[in-house]
Design an enzyme around this catalytic site. Structure first.
Site, PDB file in Angstrom:
ATOM      1  N   HIS A  38     -41.746 -91.660  72.915  1.00 27.60           N
ATOM      2  CA  HIS A  38     -41.216 -91.629  73.866  1.00 27.60           C
ATOM      3  C   HIS A  38     -40.340 -91.104  73.869  1.00 27.60           C
ATOM      4  CE1 HIS A  38     -37.546 -92.723  76.643  1.00 27.60           C
ATOM      5  NE2 HIS A  38     -38.572 -92.597  77.704  1.00 27.60           N
TER       6      HIS A  38
ATOM      7  N   ASP B  27     -14.347 -91.188  70.357  1.00 24.29           N
ATOM      8  CA  ASP B  27     -13.284 -90.566  69.609  1.00 24.29           C
ATOM      9  C   ASP B  27     -13.333 -89.301  69.089  1.00 24.29           C
ATOM     10  OD1 ASP B  27     -12.795 -92.970  69.400  1.00 24.29           O
ATOM     11  OD2 ASP B  27     -13.606 -93.661  66.851  1.00 24.29           O
TER      12      ASP B  27
ATOM     13  N   HIS C 116     -30.267 -90.668  83.969  1.00 26.06           N
ATOM     14  CA  HIS C 116     -31.542 -90.854  82.783  1.00 26.06           C
ATOM     15  C   HIS C 116     -31.459 -90.169  81.864  1.00 26.06           C
ATOM     16  CE1 HIS C 116     -35.468 -89.944  81.319  1.00 26.06           C
ATOM     17  NE2 HIS C 116     -35.699 -90.921  81.901  1.00 26.06           N
TER      18      HIS C 116
ATOM     19  N   ASP D 243     -40.812 -71.519  65.848  1.00 22.49           N
ATOM     20  CA  ASP D 243     -40.525 -70.891  64.580  1.00 22.49           C
ATOM     21  C   ASP D 243     -39.505 -71.213  63.581  1.00 22.49           C
ATOM     22  OD1 ASP D 243     -42.224 -68.689  65.932  1.00 22.49           O
ATOM     23  OD2 ASP D 243     -40.201 -67.792  67.280  1.00 22.49           O
TER      24      ASP D 243
ATOM     25  N   LYS E  47     -38.817 -86.295  72.513  1.00 22.01           N
ATOM     26  CA  LYS E  47     -39.392 -85.247  74.051  1.00 22.01           C
ATOM     27  C   LYS E  47     -38.819 -84.192  72.976  1.00 22.01           C
ATOM     28  CE  LYS E  47     -38.339 -88.407  77.565  1.00 22.01           C
ATOM     29  NZ  LYS E  47     -37.349 -89.748  76.401  1.00 22.01           N
TER      30      LYS E  47
ATOM     31  N   LYS F  18     -29.493 -89.841  77.934  1.00 18.18           N
ATOM     32  CA  LYS F  18     -30.138 -91.083  76.895  1.00 18.18           C
ATOM     33  C   LYS F  18     -27.965 -89.990  76.020  1.00 18.18           C
ATOM     34  CE  LYS F  18     -33.506 -91.077  77.990  1.00 18.18           C
ATOM     35  NZ  LYS F  18     -33.847 -92.143  79.061  1.00 18.18           N
TER      36      LYS F  18
END
Length: 484
Positions: free
Chosen positions: A223, A409, A402, A230, A225, A404
């Site tokens: 899952h 604080d 979508h 470089d 990404k 996450k």
């Protein structure tokens, strides 16, 4: 003799079911997950076995995946050991700066060897319409290599733009390595893969399955990404390669709210290490750890203290779940969480409710409408308990939420690939960036508050008045929550 065949097969089937049930019980999984699998096996004859084969096997315990390459590679091990020792030597200073958040950093170092780096510039990318142009610009400027690892890659307008550019850069002599999840990217055509290969891009799928269309939620999916360019520039977050994320003439109508992170600095080496581990697994070969892939010096203009934490069947511990749990339990003022799927385990529920009951400002933002009705129904079943404890729950109405994210604080901001659900915490391969910086956290908090302007707050008294059939549907879906 034929009259005995059916009863004999039935006996064998139930003996097999009994053996699987005993095996599940002996693994001592958490009770909700154990009950969910036993219910499926008993109530869905035949289908239950298929579900268990796809979803029920614990690869973490069976060690099918391995992170041993981390310690086998001397250069990587030396770099990590140096950073760990540096952190330990300056722990008293870190405690002064991070306060209780230093516990999160120490836990992730021990849990996942998630080293702490300081020389980093970071940029929050809001939605695909910001992410894609920035990514394409960096790909055009690549000199030595481009590493791509995505859960969903579709060869629509956006995907074809990326494919064309990667092919172009490969023809120009830049090393391009490309890993796609076989299930998540099942819409990626073989002709597109062939185009990349003919241009010199090295392409591999992650864990191919026989029938990807029928196993869209098959276990142990990649899952993540990740982009590494470089060894100096990296990307991580919730955005996949697809038109749906960009909110322009090429998107598919539904507004898609997401968050990604661009990193320039030392933390990119941690992304590179995780890509290297994936590459080792899918190809059986390794990536060099020489200077072009792991540059010794990266010039940056600002300094952000951060860790890259990963978890999956290749890790001994559910590191990201631990990070969420500790971030919530060590909070002093507020915890703001954005997630598209809310199917928390008991540890996270306890952390959230305890934080809210102790007087902290705990807010969770989820979509009002999801891309999965069953998952959405299961998510809604958790809302009442959270509301009763004082957690404020908001439903995003502008489109599909979508992102996450978590911010705590005005000190810690988290952006990654992990949803707040069983699958991300315990099954899928996930990765998240943790940035310990007041300015960064403040920016994340402001973005969260802007998103609340496009959301409605859930009221407990009105929530209780929803129809009984709807609540029954949600409660039924919740029984399957551990395997969704």
């Amino acid at each position: 003799m034929g009259e005995w065949l059916v009863p004999a097969l039935a006996v064998l089937y139930y003996v097999f079911i009994l053996a699987i049930s005993v095996s599940i019980l002996l693994e001592n999984r958490n009770p909700p997950k154990t009950i969910a699998y036993l219910l499926v096996l008993i109530l869905l004859p035949g289908i239950g076995i298929i579900v268990f084969i796809f979803f029920g096997q614990d690869f973490r315990k069976r060690k099918i995946f391995s992170r041993k390459a981390l310690t086998d590679d001397k250069l990587i091990a030396s770099w990590m050991d140096e950073l760990v020792m540096s952190f330990e030597r300056s722990e008293s200073m870190a405690r002064t700066y991070l306060q209780d958040k230093v516990k999160i950093a120490k836990m992730l170092i021990r849990d996942d060897r998630a080293v702490m780096t300081l020389q980093n510039e970071v940029e929050i990318l809001r939605n695909g319409e910001v992410f894609f142009p920035r990514l394409m610009e960096d790909i055009r400027e690549a000199h030595h290599h481009i590493h791509f690892e995505f859960y969903i890659f579709e060869d629509d307008h956006t995907g074809n733009e990326v494919i064309d550019l990667l092919a172009k850069r490969a023809k120009e002599g830049v090393e391009v390595r490309f890993v796609y999840d076989y299930v998540g990217s099942q819409a990626l055509r073989s002709s597109s893969i062939q185009k990349l290969k003919e241009a010199g891009v090295v392409v591999y799928p992650f864990m191919p399955v026989i029938f990807p269309s029928f196993t869209s939620r098959a276990n142990y999916r990649n899952h993540r990404k990740i982009v590494v360019i470089d060894g100096k520039i990296g990307y991580v977050g919730g955005i996949n390669i697809s038109d749906r994320y960009r909110n322009d003439e090429y998107s598919k109508g539904v507004y898609w709210r997401d968050t990604h992170l661009r990193i320039h600095g030392e933390a990119v080496k941690s992304l590179q290490i995780n890509f290297k581990l994936t590459w080792n697994f899918v190809t059986g070969s390794s990536i060099d750890t020489s200077e072009p892939y792991f540059p010794k010096h990266i010039e940056v203009d600002s300094y952000k203290l951060m860790q890259i934490a990963a978890s999956g069947p290749d890790s001994d511990w559910a590191s990201l779940m631990h990070a969420y749990f500790m971030a919530i339990t060590t909070a002093d003022d507020y915890v703001y969480i954005g997630t598209p799927y809310l199917i928390p385990n008991e540890q996270i529920i306890t952390a959230l409710t305890t934080a809210a009951l102790s007087g902290l400002d705990v807010r969770i933002l989820i979509p009002r409408e999801s891309d999965s009705r069953l998952v959405q129904a299961a998510s809604m079943s958790y809302v009442k308990r959270l509301l009763q404890a004082g957690v404020r729950v908001f439903l995003y109405t502008k489109g599909f939420f979508h992102a996450k994210t978590m911010v705590v604080d005005d000190m810690l901001g988290m952006i990654g690939t992990a949803n707040m659900d069983y699958r991300s915490f315990d099954i899928n391969f996930e990765i998240t960036a943790l940035v310990y910086d007041p300015g960064f956290a403040n920016e994340m908090r402001k973005q969260f508050e802007e998103d609340l302007e496009d959301a409605i707050e859930v009221d407990l008294s009105r929530w209780d008045k929803r129809s009984i059939p709807l609540r029954l549907l949600e409660s039924g879906a919740r029984l399957l929550a551990p395997i969704l």
